[in-house]
Design an enzyme around this catalytic site. Structure first.
Site, PDB file in Angstrom:
ATOM      1  N   HIS A  65     -68.180 -78.389  -2.150  1.00 48.05           N
ATOM      2  CA  HIS A  65     -68.855 -79.059  -3.270  1.00 48.05           C
ATOM      3  C   HIS A  65     -70.359 -79.116  -3.037  1.00 48.05           C
ATOM      4  O   HIS A  65     -70.829 -79.344  -1.926  1.00 48.05           O
ATOM      5  CB  HIS A  65     -68.262 -80.446  -3.536  1.00 48.05           C
ATOM      6  N   ASP A 179     -72.760 -83.474   3.697  1.00 48.85           N
ATOM      7  CA  ASP A 179     -71.518 -83.503   2.925  1.00 48.85           C
ATOM      8  C   ASP A 179     -71.881 -83.172   1.480  1.00 48.85           C
ATOM      9  O   ASP A 179     -72.347 -84.037   0.752  1.00 48.85           O
ATOM     10  CB  ASP A 179     -70.886 -84.894   3.043  1.00 48.85           C
ATOM     11  N   GLU A 211     -67.695 -83.705  -7.039  1.00 46.39           N
ATOM     12  CA  GLU A 211     -66.677 -84.081  -6.055  1.00 46.39           C
ATOM     13  C   GLU A 211     -66.794 -85.546  -5.680  1.00 46.39           C
ATOM     14  O   GLU A 211     -65.785 -86.235  -5.492  1.00 46.39           O
ATOM     15  CB  GLU A 211     -66.820 -83.205  -4.805  1.00 46.39           C
ATOM     16  N   GLU A 212     -68.030 -86.027  -5.570  1.00 48.03           N
ATOM     17  CA  GLU A 212     -68.258 -87.387  -5.084  1.00 48.03           C
ATOM     18  C   GLU A 212     -67.831 -88.464  -6.077  1.00 48.03           C
ATOM     19  O   GLU A 212     -67.801 -89.643  -5.743  1.00 48.03           O
ATOM     20  CB  GLU A 212     -69.734 -87.579  -4.719  1.00 48.03           C
TER      21      GLU A 212
END
Length: 268
Positions: A65, A179, A211-212
């Site tokens: 992502h 991330d 994604e988060e």
């Protein structure tokens, strides 16, 4: 475009791209991937780079992502301070004094997250953990009108500001959005290397969005590519630090990749 791994990660880490606002990081990834395969997108905005093999299948998907956690402008106070929402999971206690960048209509606006200083708190207030209601962003505006003249609008993305650094130990890197910009960097390098190789599989590098805030792009990207095999390139928390018992130690920095064989959503 061939680039060193550290320089690649630096460029990806420092790019802006909070969930739902991935335009800048997407453009950077396109610049690296356009020479390695066919570039397309799904309707949510996931970036797909298809590298054809010598046969039609199996189809492999490498997914990472590209979005990062951040914030969104919720309200501008009469005094020109910005109240905000979080995009993704944040531990509120780490936010005070964090530098941020508001992606305003007239350009980027730098600011800092503030709160009521402890000097002015009552004893009871000082005992309580901070909540979002206690926090604001200061961009140096003296009124709501001035903040709006600067280009701030409700709904604007707000991005954390952290410079990428090599630490004294050159094998340790400091930065934001590892991330999952690390996963994106791995995906870029794999597709670069495949340019030099003959392979049977069709490989799709998929940089997913949002994604988060619920792994949304992972769902749409998978349906678009329809892979036979999916390899998710994701970050894991290292917990080799003070306060963690030896029997709870499952991830150490510098000890190699983790292969997850069980998570809350799947027991193989």
């Amino acid at each position: 475009m061939t680039i060193s791994s550290v320089e690649l990660l630096k460029n990806l880490s420092e790019a802006d791209g909070v969930s739902g606002y991935e335009k800048e990081i997407r453009a950077i990834l396109v610049s690296y991937l356009k020479s390695t395969g066919k570039i397309t997108s799904d309707k949510l905005g996931c970036l797909i780079c298809e590298k054809k093999g010598s046969s039609s299948g199996p189809v492999v998907m490498l997914a990472a992502h590209m979005d990062e956690i951040g914030f969104m402008v919720k309200h501008i106070t009469a005094d020109g301070f910005i109240k905000f929402l979080t995009l993704g999971g944040w531990f509120t206690q780490v936010l005070p004094a964090k530098r941020v960048k508001v992606k305003g209509a007239k350009g980027d606006l730098f600011g800092v997250i503030g709160s009521k200083p402890p000097h002015l708190m009552t004893a009871e207030e000082a005992k309580k953990p901070l909540t979002l209601d206690n926090l604001f962003i200061d961009i140096g505006a003296s009124s709501k009108k001035e903040a709006e003249q600067f280009g701030v609008r409700v709904g604007d993305a707000v991005v954390p500001v952290t410079e990428f650094r090599e630490m004294h130990n050159k094998n340790i890197l400091l930065g934001k959005a590892f991330d999952d910009r690390v996963g994106c960097a791995v995906m870029v390098k794999v597709l670069e290397n495949l340019k030099k190789e003959k392979h049977a599989n069709t490989v799709n590098g998929v940089a997913t969005v949002q994604e988060e805030v619920g792994s949304r792009g992972g769902i749409t990207g998978t349906f678009t590519v329809n892979p036979d095999v999916a390899i998710v390139l994701e970050c894991r928390i290292a917990n080799d630090f003070p306060g963690v018992e030896k029997h709870d130690l499952y991830s150490s920095l510098g000890k190699g990749v983790q292969i997850t064989f069980c998570d809350p959503g799947m027991i193989p």
